[in-house]
Design a protein around this motif. Sequence first.
Motif, mmCIF file in Angstrom:
data_model
loop_
_atom_site.group_PDB
_atom_site.id
_atom_site.type_symbol
_atom_site.label_atom_id
_atom_site.label_comp_id
_atom_site.label_asym_id
_atom_site.label_seq_id
_atom_site.Cartn_x
_atom_site.Cartn_y
_atom_site.Cartn_z
ATOM 1 N N PHE A 1 0.813 -1.213 0.000
ATOM 2 C CA PHE A 1 0.000 0.000 0.000
ATOM 3 C C PHE A 1 0.850 1.269 0.000
ATOM 4 N N GLU A 2 2.152 1.085 -0.222
ATOM 5 C CA GLU A 2 3.085 2.205 -0.345
ATOM 6 C C GLU A 2 2.996 3.169 0.838
ATOM 7 N N ILE A 3 2.964 2.601 2.043
ATOM 8 C CA ILE A 3 2.914 3.416 3.254
ATOM 9 C C ILE A 3 4.273 4.076 3.443
ATOM 10 N N GLN A 4 4.286 5.399 3.434
ATOM 11 C CA GLN A 4 5.521 6.172 3.547
ATOM 12 C C GLN A 4 5.683 6.791 4.932
ATOM 13 N N SER A 5 4.564 7.009 5.616
ATOM 14 C CA SER A 5 4.566 7.714 6.886
ATOM 15 C C SER A 5 3.505 7.086 7.784
ATOM 16 N N ILE A 6 3.795 7.028 9.067
ATOM 17 C CA ILE A 6 2.810 6.483 10.006
ATOM 18 C C ILE A 6 2.573 7.478 11.131
ATOM 19 N N PRO A 7 1.391 7.467 11.704
ATOM 20 C CA PRO A 7 0.278 6.597 11.335
ATOM 21 C C PRO A 7 -0.327 7.020 9.994
ATOM 22 N N THR A 8 -0.834 6.037 9.264
ATOM 23 C CA THR A 8 -1.619 6.293 8.064
ATOM 24 C C THR A 8 -2.967 5.627 8.261
ATOM 25 N N LEU A 9 -4.010 6.364 8.009
ATOM 26 C CA LEU A 9 -5.361 5.831 8.087
ATOM 27 C C LEU A 9 -5.856 5.591 6.672
ATOM 28 N N MET A 10 -6.429 4.409 6.452
ATOM 29 C CA MET A 10 -6.971 4.054 5.157
ATOM 30 C C MET A 10 -8.388 3.532 5.370
ATOM 31 N N ILE A 11 -9.279 3.864 4.447
ATOM 32 C CA ILE A 11 -10.631 3.320 4.493
ATOM 33 C C ILE A 11 -10.875 2.590 3.177
ATOM 34 N N ILE A 12 -11.326 1.352 3.300
ATOM 35 C CA ILE A 12 -11.644 0.532 2.136
ATOM 36 C C ILE A 12 -13.120 0.180 2.203
ATOM 37 N N ARG A 13 -13.836 0.494 1.119
ATOM 38 C CA ARG A 13 -15.240 0.100 1.002
ATOM 39 C C ARG A 13 -15.395 -0.729 -0.250
ATOM 40 N N ASP A 14 -15.995 -1.882 -0.104
ATOM 41 C CA ASP A 14 -16.238 -2.767 -1.251
ATOM 42 C C ASP A 14 -14.962 -2.983 -2.061
ATOM 43 N N ARG A 15 -13.863 -3.211 -1.356
ATOM 44 C CA ARG A 15 -12.539 -3.490 -1.926
ATOM 45 C C ARG A 15 -11.936 -2.322 -2.702
ATOM 46 N N VAL A 16 -12.445 -1.106 -2.482
ATOM 47 C CA VAL A 16 -11.903 0.096 -3.122
ATOM 48 C C VAL A 16 -11.382 1.032 -2.026
ATOM 49 N N VAL A 17 -10.141 1.475 -2.180
ATOM 50 C CA VAL A 17 -9.583 2.442 -1.237
ATOM 51 C C VAL A 17 -10.270 3.779 -1.499
ATOM 52 N N VAL A 18 -11.026 4.257 -0.512
ATOM 53 C CA VAL A 18 -11.741 5.526 -0.678
ATOM 54 C C VAL A 18 -11.079 6.658 0.098
ATOM 55 N N PHE A 19 -10.115 6.316 0.963
ATOM 56 C CA PHE A 19 -9.398 7.336 1.723
ATOM 57 C C PHE A 19 -8.072 6.745 2.174
ATOM 58 N N ALA A 20 -7.026 7.531 2.080
ATOM 59 C CA ALA A 20 -5.722 7.148 2.624
ATOM 60 C C ALA A 20 -4.944 8.424 2.890
ATOM 61 N N GLN A 21 -4.554 8.606 4.149
ATOM 62 C CA GLN A 21 -3.837 9.824 4.502
ATOM 63 C C GLN A 21 -2.995 9.581 5.747
ATOM 64 N N PRO A 22 -1.740 10.028 5.730
ATOM 65 C CA PRO A 22 -0.932 9.913 6.939
ATOM 66 C C PRO A 22 -1.305 10.989 7.951
ATOM 67 N N GLY A 23 -1.004 10.706 9.185
ATOM 68 C CA GLY A 23 -1.218 11.668 10.260
ATOM 69 C C GLY A 23 -2.282 11.224 11.243
ATOM 70 N N ALA A 24 -2.075 11.570 12.494
ATOM 71 C CA ALA A 24 -3.041 11.249 13.550
ATOM 72 C C ALA A 24 -4.189 12.254 13.484
ATOM 73 N N LEU A 25 -5.396 11.749 13.540
ATOM 74 C CA LEU A 25 -6.570 12.619 13.497
ATOM 75 C C LEU A 25 -7.147 12.814 14.890
ATOM 76 N N PRO A 26 -7.670 14.007 15.176
ATOM 77 C CA PRO A 26 -8.421 14.175 16.418
ATOM 78 C C PRO A 26 -9.764 13.450 16.270
ATOM 79 N N GLU A 27 -10.387 13.178 17.404
ATOM 80 C CA GLU A 27 -11.628 12.411 17.420
ATOM 81 C C GLU A 27 -12.704 13.000 16.507
#
Length: 133
Positions: free
Chosen positions: A67-93
């Motif tokens: 998934f070519e993760i370059q930086s952590i943390p990275t959050l990714m969301i997969i829906r129906d086997r499609v990556v719909v979001f991928a972004q490094p960085g910690a998110l607030p609640e």
Amino acid sequence: MSTTELTKDNFDDVVADDGFVLIDFWASWCGPCRQFAPVYESAAERHSDLTFAKVDTEAEQELAAAFEIQSIPTLMIIRDRVVVFAQPGALPESALEDLIGQARGLDMEEVRQAAAEAGEESAPSEASGPSSR
């Protein structure tokens, strides 16, 4: 619901079976990862209908590379086997909750159609683990 440990061996089953998966790519030595962990766990408890998974990038280097993760943390969301979001960085609640709401609201037919029109139907937007490549 707690989080699922995602590995190259169970990736395809988890993503195929669950349909809506949030993935936290992390490592134990990563300070921002440790700060994000309680936010992620809390969201997993609130959204028990979704699958929250974690990938230890140290133990699962092949999966992180796929998934070519370059930086952590990275959050990714997969829906129906499609990556719909991928972004490094910690998110607030609040940002994580907003993101989950946006991902729930996606019309996946439109997402697939847009990907097909862009010629990306078989590109990296399709989530497949290293064993299926």
